[in-house]
Design an enzyme around this catalytic site. Structure first.
Site, PDB file in Angstrom:
ATOM      1  N   TYR A  58      48.784  30.481  31.367  1.00 17.94           N
ATOM      2  CA  TYR A  58      48.293  31.007  30.093  1.00 17.94           C
ATOM      3  C   TYR A  58      49.122  30.479  28.922  1.00 17.94           C
ATOM      4  O   TYR A  58      50.342  30.638  28.899  1.00 17.94           O
ATOM      5  CB  TYR A  58      48.355  32.539  30.130  1.00 17.94           C
ATOM      6  N   ASP A 115      42.193  37.984  29.089  1.00 13.77           N
ATOM      7  CA  ASP A 115      43.543  37.421  29.104  1.00 13.77           C
ATOM      8  C   ASP A 115      44.566  38.530  28.927  1.00 13.77           C
ATOM      9  O   ASP A 115      44.376  39.438  28.115  1.00 13.77           O
ATOM     10  CB  ASP A 115      43.705  36.399  27.972  1.00 13.77           C
ATOM     11  N   GLU A 131      37.128  37.351  29.561  1.00 12.93           N
ATOM     12  CA  GLU A 131      37.179  37.059  28.123  1.00 12.93           C
ATOM     13  C   GLU A 131      36.208  35.963  27.698  1.00 12.93           C
ATOM     14  O   GLU A 131      35.741  35.926  26.571  1.00 12.93           O
ATOM     15  CB  GLU A 131      38.612  36.696  27.716  1.00 12.93           C
TER      16      GLU A 131
END
Ligand SMILES: [Zn+2]
Length: 671
Positions: A316, A108, A12
């Site tokens: 995350y 992600d 990403e």
């Protein structure tokens, strides 16, 4: 240079690509058009790891006017202003995608990441040869595990994400165009304004609160403020009786209290309160706590948290979960945290005491656990904000393993024998700190009180009359409007902070204690009248639910998009019809901006009606009504005359701006 045949892995962001390359042992760095990609092996195949920089594709249309429902995906650098930097990423991925054997979307693991990778592979490669990897931290162990079992594409996430983009796009472009059209006609010149599917209901909520405050007029009541003295120290008291509506009654009570000069202890309550540690953070709670304790905006918090994630320091951050599932090896993480200065001691203590079960919250997320440290330690000096946020996340994580804290609370009910009025004297002290020691953002302020028994009497050291003014609601901050969005269920944890920033960038609101600008008020009036149903929370929330149902497979993307189009089309055609038929003054009136025939005596805007025989706009009219309503408490309670009351209002800070303007106008008129 590049091998002839390879697996293309799409990350990403450039920093994520570097982490993935490191984990997979892909050490050969190749520069293409000045952009770094990494080459290595994945099993028997060569692998090329290349970054994007978020979304490379956007929705666009060539059609003008509204309603417009024909759209395509195109490269952002071509169709979106300020996206020129994406051209390089696009060119590099285009070159690489053509020769790839198969594709791995390593963005992600959430809806946005799924859409980012999907669009790149779909448009530049071959979606039939695409895979997905799932990970929650950018640690070597987890990445190696993720790449050892490639998964099929997560179609539910992709469908739901694409549907969200389409809904946001058709909503945004259509309502923005219609809104600009209306305002341009009213002003006689071209004006460009923007509206958004989640943005607009949020703006309307900010306006509601702003107007409540700006038209606020306090009611007045009267009470006593008493202190007692014991053992050479003074203590403040809390009143256990309602304020008096009438000043005379308060005066009588004060005289009686001064006359008796003592309060008698009627009841003694002593109790131990257990304070459970907070669960580990999800994104919203992290944003709220960082706003409260560190003064960060939610968008800033997300940005800094993402940076910590890209450094492999935390998991995350775009998660809704407050849980740490058993797959997370907490003992190992705690061991790795022990070298941390100061905080390491708490990790050691937890290991020593065998406290390895965290307290979890109720919120869940199918894709990720709660935000937690990975156990990797910073290998560079963190910037101040990174260091502060990292510390907060680690402290919160550590706190969740600790036992409850124990606080002793003492509360005395004191009564004035002559009037029967009751007061409370309360104190507290911490008996066991436990998690309160590590989670320093929460404090229990100790308050000492004397030791008293039932029937004892204490001397009143001072007693005064006090006015009590009703309070306006507190203004929203970026953090509290974010909380509101979550509470009513609009937006997602990944998008809310950015939507709030957009409202600021449009010039609709300003300030950390959020105020709405004149432009924001006008836009809100038009949205809440001409676009009523589609800017209401209910409909927005309903579509959020339907988007989630796409992700769970209960609905199709097409079905939800068609429904949204139908709702929009109906509203837009209605607006267009009105614009083509109506004269400007009719439009003004329908849009809640006043008729334009009569003007507000206070500000000169279009009047919305007559208030006390005076033409006023809607906001000044509302303020006038509040002034008239609150006056009763002032007149009946303290016998204040109307003009004195108005002058008093000008001295009070809680009186809203519009109410103040009306008060000033009325004072001038009385003369
Ligand atoms: Zn006005």
């Amino acid at each position: 240079m590049l091998p002839d045949s390879y697996v293309l892995v799409i990350a990403e962001k450039p920093r994520a690509a570097a982490k993935i390359a490191e984990a997979l042992g892909a050490r050969a760095r190749v520069k293409i058009d000045g952009l770094s990609v990494w080459v290595g092996r994945l099993g028997r195949d060569y692998v090329v790891i290349a970054p994007t920089a978020g979304h490379l594709y956007t929705l666009y249309t060539d059609e003008r006017g509204y309603p417009v429902f024909s759209y395509s995906w195109g490269p952002r650098w071509l169709y979106e202003r300020g996206s020129e930097h994406l051209r390089r990423y696009y060119n590099v991925l285009k070159k690489l995608a053509g020769r790839a054997k198969y594709y791995v979307n390593a963005c992600d693991y959430d809806v946005e990441g799924s859409v980012i990778g999907y669009n790149i592979i779909y448009h530049l490669g071959d979606i039939k040869r695409a895979y997905r990897v799932k990970f929650s931290t950018l640690t070597r162990e987890e990445l190696v595990r993720a790449f050892s079992k490639l998964q099929p594409l997560d179609w539910e996430n992709i469908e739901s994400g694409v549907a969200r983009h389409v809904l946001d796009w058709i909503w945004g472009i259509n309502v923005s165009r219609a809104l600009s059209d209306i305002v341009s006609r009213l002003h006689g010149r071209r004006v460009v304004l923007s509206a958004g599917r989640v943005q607009s209901p949020t703006l309307l909520e900010l306006v509601r609160r702003h107007l409540e405050r700006a038209t606020f007029v306090p009611e007045v009541s009267f009470t006593l403020s008493a202190r007692v003295e014991h053992g050479g120290r003074e203590y403040g008291l809390e009143n256990l009786f309602q304020p008096f509506r009438r000043l005379d009654d308060a005066r009588k009570a004060l005289e009686a209290l001064r006359g008796s000069g003592r309060l008698v202890v009627e009841r003694v309550e002593r109790r131990e309160v257990r304070l459970t540690p907070p669960p580990p953070f999800n994104l919203t709670e992290l944003q709220l706590e960082a706003a409260r304790a560190l003064g960060y905006s939610p968008a800033r918090t997300l940005e800094v948290a993402e940076s910590l994630y890209l450094e492999s320091l935390i998991s995350y951050p775009r998660t809704n979960s407050e849980k740490l599932p058993p797959t997370i090896d907490n003992a190992s993480i705690l061991r790795k945290l022990t070298p941390l200065p100061e905080l390491g001691a708490y990790a050691s203590e937890l290991l020593r005491r065998g406290l390895l079960r965290p307290r979890e919250g109720v919120r869940e997320d199918p894709a990720h656990p709660a935000i937690h440290p990975t156990g990797y330690l910073p290998n560079r000096r963190l910037r101040r904000e990174e260091a502060e946020l990292y510390e907060m996340i680690v402290r919160r994580y550590l706190a969740s393993f600790y036992p409850e804290a124990l606080v002793e609370e003492v509360s005395y009910t004191l009564v004035d024998p002559s009037t029967g009025l009751r007061f409370r004297l309360s104190g507290r002290r911490v008996l066991r700190y436990e998690w309160l020691r590590v989670y320093t953002y929460r404090r229990v302020e100790p308050a000492e009180v004397p030791s008293l028994t039932t029937g004892a009497s204490v001397g009143v050291s001072s007693a005064k009359l006090a006015r009590v003014y009703s309070r306006p609601p507190v203004p929203y901050s970026r953090a509290t409007i974010l909380r509101w969005m979550e509470d009513v269920g609009i937006g997602t944890e990944a998008t809310r902070a950015e939507i709030i920033e957009t409202i600021f960038r449009r010039g609709y609101v300003r300030g950390s204690r959020i105020e709405v600008t004149e432009l924001g008020l006008d836009v809100a009036r038009i949205l809440s009248t001409l676009f009523k149903e589609i800017t209401e929370v209910e409909l927005t929330r309903e579509f959020e639910r339907k988007l989630r149902e796409i992700a769970s497979g209960a609905r199709t993307k097409e079905e939800v998009i068609e429904e949204a189009k139908a709702k929009l089309r109906e509203k837009l055609l209605e607006v267009r019809r009105m614009l083509s038929e109506g004269r400007a003054d009719v439009i003004r009136e329908r849009a809640g901006l006043g008729s334009g025939l009569t003007t507000c005596a206070v500000c000169g805007r279009g009047a919305a009606g007559s208030y006390g025989g005076v033409s006023m706009c809607s906001v000044h009219g509302l303020a006038y009504e509040n002034i008239a309503r609150a006056y009763r408490s002032w007149r009946e309670g303290a016998g204040v005359g109307f003009e004195d009351y108005l002058r008093e209002l000008l001295r009070l800070r809680s009186v809203g701006r519009y109410a103040r303007e009306v008060a000033e106008y009325l004072i001038k008129r009385v003369r």
